[in-house]
Write a protein that holds these residues in place. Structure first.
Motif, PDB file in Angstrom:
ATOM      1  N   ALA A  93       0.835  -1.200   0.000  1.00 27.81           N
ATOM      2  CA  ALA A  93       0.000   0.000   0.000  1.00 27.81           C
ATOM      3  C   ALA A  93       0.867   1.246   0.000  1.00 27.81           C
ATOM      4  O   ALA A  93       0.530   2.259  -0.636  1.00 27.81           O
ATOM      5  CB  ALA A  93      -0.918   0.000   1.222  1.00 27.81           C
ATOM      6  N   VAL A  94       1.991   1.194   0.710  1.00 23.48           N
ATOM      7  CA  VAL A  94       2.946   2.307   0.713  1.00 23.48           C
ATOM      8  C   VAL A  94       3.425   2.605  -0.702  1.00 23.48           C
ATOM      9  O   VAL A  94       3.616   3.763  -1.093  1.00 23.48           O
ATOM     10  CB  VAL A  94       4.136   1.992   1.647  1.00 23.48           C
TER      11      VAL A  94
ATOM     12  N   HIS B 185      -4.188   4.176   1.253  1.00 24.28           N
ATOM     13  CA  HIS B 185      -3.929   4.791   2.554  1.00 24.28           C
ATOM     14  C   HIS B 185      -4.921   4.302   3.602  1.00 24.28           C
ATOM     15  O   HIS B 185      -4.538   3.895   4.716  1.00 24.28           O
ATOM     16  CB  HIS B 185      -3.994   6.315   2.430  1.00 24.28           C
ATOM     17  N   LEU B 186      -6.201   4.328   3.258  1.00 23.86           N
ATOM     18  CA  LEU B 186      -7.244   3.967   4.208  1.00 23.86           C
ATOM     19  C   LEU B 186      -7.140   2.499   4.633  1.00 23.86           C
ATOM     20  O   LEU B 186      -7.240   2.166   5.829  1.00 23.86           O
ATOM     21  CB  LEU B 186      -8.611   4.243   3.589  1.00 23.86           C
TER      22      LEU B 186
ATOM     23  N   ALA C  99      -3.801  -2.271   9.411  1.00 22.56           N
ATOM     24  CA  ALA C  99      -2.445  -2.603   9.843  1.00 22.56           C
ATOM     25  C   ALA C  99      -1.842  -1.537  10.749  1.00 22.56           C
ATOM     26  O   ALA C  99      -1.526  -1.810  11.903  1.00 22.56           O
ATOM     27  CB  ALA C  99      -1.547  -2.833   8.622  1.00 22.56           C
ATOM     28  N   HIS C 100      -1.690  -0.336  10.261  1.00 22.50           N
ATOM     29  CA  HIS C 100      -0.945   0.666  11.016  1.00 22.50           C
ATOM     30  C   HIS C 100      -1.634   1.072  12.313  1.00 22.50           C
ATOM     31  O   HIS C 100      -0.973   1.158  13.356  1.00 22.50           O
ATOM     32  CB  HIS C 100      -0.672   1.885  10.130  1.00 22.50           C
ATOM     33  N   HIS C 101      -2.915   1.331  12.294  1.00 23.26           N
ATOM     34  CA  HIS C 101      -3.621   1.705  13.526  1.00 23.26           C
ATOM     35  C   HIS C 101      -3.699   0.541  14.518  1.00 23.26           C
ATOM     36  O   HIS C 101      -3.295   0.686  15.676  1.00 23.26           O
ATOM     37  CB  HIS C 101      -5.011   2.243  13.217  1.00 23.26           C
TER      38      HIS C 101
ATOM     39  N   PRO D 141       2.380   6.496  11.640  1.00 19.45           N
ATOM     40  CA  PRO D 141       1.685   7.076  10.485  1.00 19.45           C
ATOM     41  C   PRO D 141       2.202   6.511   9.166  1.00 19.45           C
ATOM     42  O   PRO D 141       3.405   6.348   8.975  1.00 19.45           O
ATOM     43  CB  PRO D 141       1.988   8.574  10.610  1.00 19.45           C
ATOM     44  N   LEU D 142       1.285   6.240   8.265  1.00 18.21           N
ATOM     45  CA  LEU D 142       1.664   5.706   6.958  1.00 18.21           C
ATOM     46  C   LEU D 142       2.519   6.687   6.150  1.00 18.21           C
ATOM     47  O   LEU D 142       3.481   6.262   5.504  1.00 18.21           O
ATOM     48  CB  LEU D 142       0.416   5.321   6.166  1.00 18.21           C
ATOM     49  N   PRO D 143       2.227   7.999   6.150  1.00 25.65           N
ATOM     50  CA  PRO D 143       3.095   8.920   5.394  1.00 25.65           C
ATOM     51  C   PRO D 143       4.551   8.900   5.862  1.00 25.65           C
ATOM     52  O   PRO D 143       5.467   9.031   5.045  1.00 25.65           O
ATOM     53  CB  PRO D 143       2.446  10.287   5.642  1.00 25.65           C
TER      54      PRO D 143
END
Length: 345
Positions: free
Chosen positions: A94-95, A107-108, A114-116, A122-124
């Protein structure tokens, strides 16, 4: 026993929807342009949602299984750690913008699944670190991944016990502290309430599904110890970090000089790695490094099209040509010869 196995099976089935959709009429070997054109015709936002949902359904199945005795609780700890590793690798694509059809969906999906929930930050920030800083500078001085390896103790002169501890860094007190510190940092900053809410929801879900056993063996041990170790092993086998061949030319030629390909002669070990600690194309990291815009479904075909990288080891730790042995040799300075004393006449 039937319920957790049925839930795990349902999760596996949900994951296959994405795999089947992207694998139809896939060539055995092809160049990057052909494969990217094919994946664009099949890009969508629904099958990645099914894939990520299936990962969490499997995790729920492992949580239920953990309640069926100590042996199955230990098995569940490993199973959940593998699923966390899978979520990390899916979000990695996704990155790169190739998990789903749109940037917003990439991003969503990565943040939500995964990230949350795993407190990965943060993904960025990950995109900046990985896409902008790592990929162009792999194995070079400005590579953040190389800096991470050095902080763990993989530096020139790291011999004996220090080197062995560096190979299992996430399981050591220093590594555990780094993992905990990283989780704490990811829960601070902007939208901190949302970043705290998701791990709290996962914690509650684990406890409600399987009580304290699922919480400890199905969440805390995998997230704090086992999953970080699996991710660390993956990092170790991405590149010949400490003795790359610095080349110029096409991206594939450059990456062939600083990447490796694990288990090229053992289909069984390659399949085991691809389903556990090197999932979703991570076994084909060389092909990914050469062409980061290719989705994992097409990396085997791309790899078959490319010239093999300069190092094709038999294993990470066990074998005649291993990644660990090469890293150790590259970090160990050759012995200096003492000048001979002239023989008096």
């Amino acid at each position: 026993m039937l319920l957790p196995l049925a839930v795990i099976t349902a999760g596996v089935a949900l994951r296959q929807i994405d795999r089947v959709h992207f694998s139809r009429r896939r060539p055995r070997a092809a160049g990057a342009d052909e494969l990217i054109a094919l994946q664009r015709t099949r890009a969508n936002n629904l099958t990645p949602l099914s894939l990520l949902t299936g990962q969490w359904v499997q995790i729920a199945g492992w949580w239920i299984l953990a309640t069926h005795g100590p042996l199955l609780a230990a098995t569940a700890a490993v199973g959940v750690a593998v699923q966390f590793r899978h979520l990390q690798e899916i979000s990695h694509f996704a990155v790169h913008g190739v998990l789903a059809r749109t940037g917003h969906a990439n991003h969503l999906l990565a943040e939500t699944f995964a990230h949350h929930p795993l407190a990965l930050g943060p993904l960025p920030e990950r995109r900046r670190r990985h896409v902008r800083e790592h990929h162009p500078n792999a194995t070079l001085a400005h590579d953040p991944n190389l800096a991470e390896l050095r902080r763990a103790g993989l530096r020139p002169g790291a011999t004996g016990s220090r080197y062995a501890l560096a190979l299992i860094h996430p399981l050591t007190p220093r590594g555990f502290h780094a993992t905990a510190t990283g989780i704490a940092a990811s829960l601070r900053g902007s939208s901190a309430w949302l970043r705290c809410l998701a791990p709290a929801a996962v914690t509650a879900a684990a406890y409600l599904t399987g009580g304290w056993t699922a919480l400890v063996c199905g969440l805390l041990i995998p997230r704090l110890l086992l999953y970080p170790q699996l991710a660390w092993m993956s990092l170790l086998v991405e590149h010949t970090w400490f003795d790359p061949e610095h080349r110029t030319g096409s991206p594939a030629h450059v990456e062939a000089g600083r990447c490796l390909r694990l288990y090229p002669r053992s289909r069984a070990l390659a399949a085991l790695a691809a389903t556990t600690w090197l999932p979703y194309g991570d076994l084909h990291h060389y092909a990914h490094s050469a062409h980061p815009s290719v989705r994992w479904n097409y990396l085997p075909a791309l790899e078959a099209h490319l010239t093999p990288p300069h190092f094709t080891p038999d294993g990470l730790l066990i074998g005649t040509a291993t990644v660990a042995r090469r890293h150790h040799r590259a970090l160990t300075p050759p012995p200096t010869r003492q000048p001979s004393t002239p023989t008096p006449f």
